[in-house]
Design a protein around this motif. Structure first.
Motif, PDB file in Angstrom:
ATOM      1  N   ARG A 101      17.796  18.672  59.329  1.00 15.11           N
ATOM      2  CA  ARG A 101      16.458  19.283  59.321  1.00 15.11           C
ATOM      3  C   ARG A 101      15.708  18.919  58.044  1.00 15.11           C
ATOM      4  O   ARG A 101      14.530  18.532  58.069  1.00 15.11           O
ATOM      5  N   ILE A 102      16.373  19.021  56.904  1.00 16.64           N
ATOM      6  CA  ILE A 102      15.739  18.703  55.623  1.00 16.64           C
ATOM      7  C   ILE A 102      15.362  17.222  55.553  1.00 16.64           C
ATOM      8  O   ILE A 102      14.259  16.857  55.129  1.00 16.64           O
ATOM      9  N   LEU A 103      16.272  16.362  55.995  1.00 15.11           N
ATOM     10  CA  LEU A 103      16.044  14.919  55.919  1.00 15.11           C
ATOM     11  C   LEU A 103      14.993  14.424  56.906  1.00 15.11           C
ATOM     12  O   LEU A 103      14.471  13.320  56.759  1.00 15.11           O
ATOM     13  N   SER A 104      14.677  15.247  57.904  1.00 11.42           N
ATOM     14  CA  SER A 104      13.661  14.845  58.881  1.00 11.42           C
ATOM     15  C   SER A 104      12.287  14.704  58.240  1.00 11.42           C
ATOM     16  O   SER A 104      11.388  14.090  58.815  1.00 11.42           O
ATOM     17  N   ASP A 105      12.118  15.257  57.035  1.00 10.01           N
ATOM     18  CA  ASP A 105      10.837  15.169  56.328  1.00 10.01           C
ATOM     19  C   ASP A 105      10.707  13.890  55.493  1.00 10.01           C
ATOM     20  O   ASP A 105       9.673  13.664  54.867  1.00 10.01           O
ATOM     21  N   GLN A 106      11.750  13.061  55.486  1.00  8.20           N
ATOM     22  CA  GLN A 106      11.678  11.808  54.738  1.00  8.20           C
ATOM     23  C   GLN A 106      10.574  10.913  55.313  1.00  8.20           C
ATOM     24  O   GLN A 106      10.371  10.870  56.526  1.00  8.20           O
ATOM     25  N   PRO A 107       9.856  10.192  54.452  1.00  3.59           N
ATOM     26  CA  PRO A 107       8.783   9.309  54.944  1.00  3.59           C
ATOM     27  C   PRO A 107       9.342   8.139  55.737  1.00  3.59           C
ATOM     28  O   PRO A 107      10.516   7.788  55.628  1.00  3.59           O
ATOM     29  N   GLU A 108       8.492   7.525  56.546  1.00  6.14           N
ATOM     30  CA  GLU A 108       8.898   6.361  57.326  1.00  6.14           C
ATOM     31  C   GLU A 108       9.412   5.269  56.394  1.00  6.14           C
ATOM     32  O   GLU A 108       8.866   5.037  55.326  1.00  6.14           O
TER      33      GLU A 108
END
Length: 313
Positions: free
Chosen positions: A248-255
């Motif tokens: 869930r936290i890592l899903s916010d990483q940029p493309e």
């Protein structure tokens, strides 16, 4: 045919199905990796970890095989190198902060980072019908806190890629939140651990620390903890929950800097950890880890798998 024979027949059929899956090439996916792709496999000097490293290297990746003991790690690496596989060794003890730091510095200096992390290192001291918690602290420290420490150390070193970096945690069905037989009795706690939106590292830590405190004061048996391989089951439940949290936290990483994190149960495997009593070979057990590491499906994250099939936490 008796019940035992039918069960054995079903296992054999499933084994054959998985063996067939392993023969299917990745040509139906986008082959995003090369020999410059770096995969780190913890605890890979034997058993499932060794086979995961072997299969990844057979697909053409550069694999870093790790082991607490240098001698056995170097011997395992030599076996693969003699087959022409691109495998290198580095000592690593995931419960030793100094060892993790040394390994991190080495990865950064020699490769600039990594693309795939397989958190395989783990321990279990119970066999058969045993359910001793004599080594509970070691089990929790290795299977949960060690996995968490390694994950945190490697995330900053994950190399940018349009295909995303991969983290795969080797866990267990014994750590399922809502298994019918082996689960935490406290319904409120189960619901908190199940709610990924409010799930936190503090909650997971406090859960395992509460168990360890009860082990120390001798009250764990009445604490409502899993009844089969209690310490191992709880350590894997914590690792499963941490997988969901970090995904869930890592899903916010940029493309371009995405990191996909999943976990899987290899089954009851014929290794030293099961005292060779399992019914699944390490070759078959490793398949799902390799599949998750190499899949081109960039929408798979925060999931729990067994035999390439998603199962419920």
């Amino acid at each position: 045919m008796g019940k035992k024979e039918r069960a054995q027949e079903r296992r054999e059929q499933r084994r054959q199905q998985i063996s067939l899956l392993r023969t299917i090439p990745y040509s139906d996916q986008q082959r995003w990796w090369s020999n410059e792709t770096i995969a780190v496999v913890t605890g890979s000097n034997r058993g499932i970890g060794f086979e995961i490293a072997h299969q990844l290297a057979s697909h053409g990746l550069t694999v870093v095989l790790t082991s607490r003991e240098t001698r056995v790690g170097e011997e395992a690496t030599k076996i693969m190198q003699e087959k022409g596989l691109n495998v290198v060794f580095h000592q690593l003890d995931i419960v030793d902060p100094a060892s993790v730091e040394t390994f991190s510095d080495w990865i950064k200096e020699n490769y600039g980072g990594l693309d795939i992390l397989i958190n395989n290192a783990g321990v279990n001291f119970n066999f058969g019908t045993d359910n001793s918690v004599e080594y509970a602290e070691t089990v929790i420290q290795t299977n949960y806190f060690g996995t968490k420490s390694m994950t945190k150390a490697m995330i900053p070193l994950m190399r940018p890629s349009p295909f995303g970096a991969r983290i795969v945690n080797v866990t267990s069905r014994l750590g399922r939140l809502n298994g019918r037989r082996n689960r935490i009795a406290n319904v409120s706690l189960r619901q908190q651990l199940e709610d990924v939106d409010s799930l936190s590292e503090e909650l997971i830590d406090s859960t395992v620390n509460s168990f360890l405190e009860q082990v120390k004061n001798g009250t764990w048996e009445s604490g409502g903890w899993p009844q089969v391989f209690t310490d191992y089951s709880l350590s894997k439940l914590a690792a499963n929950a941490y997988t969901r949290l970090m995904a869930r936290i890592l899903s916010d990483q940029p493309e371009g800097q995405k990191i996909y994190m999943n976990c899987y149960c290899p089954g009851w495997v014929k290794t030293a950890m099961t005292d060779w009593a399992g019914h699944t070979s390490p070759e078959v057990a490793a398949d799902t880890a390799v599949w998750l590491a190499l899949t081109s499906d960039q929408f798979v994250s925060g999931k729990f798998f067994a035999e390439r099939r998603e199962i419920n936490f």
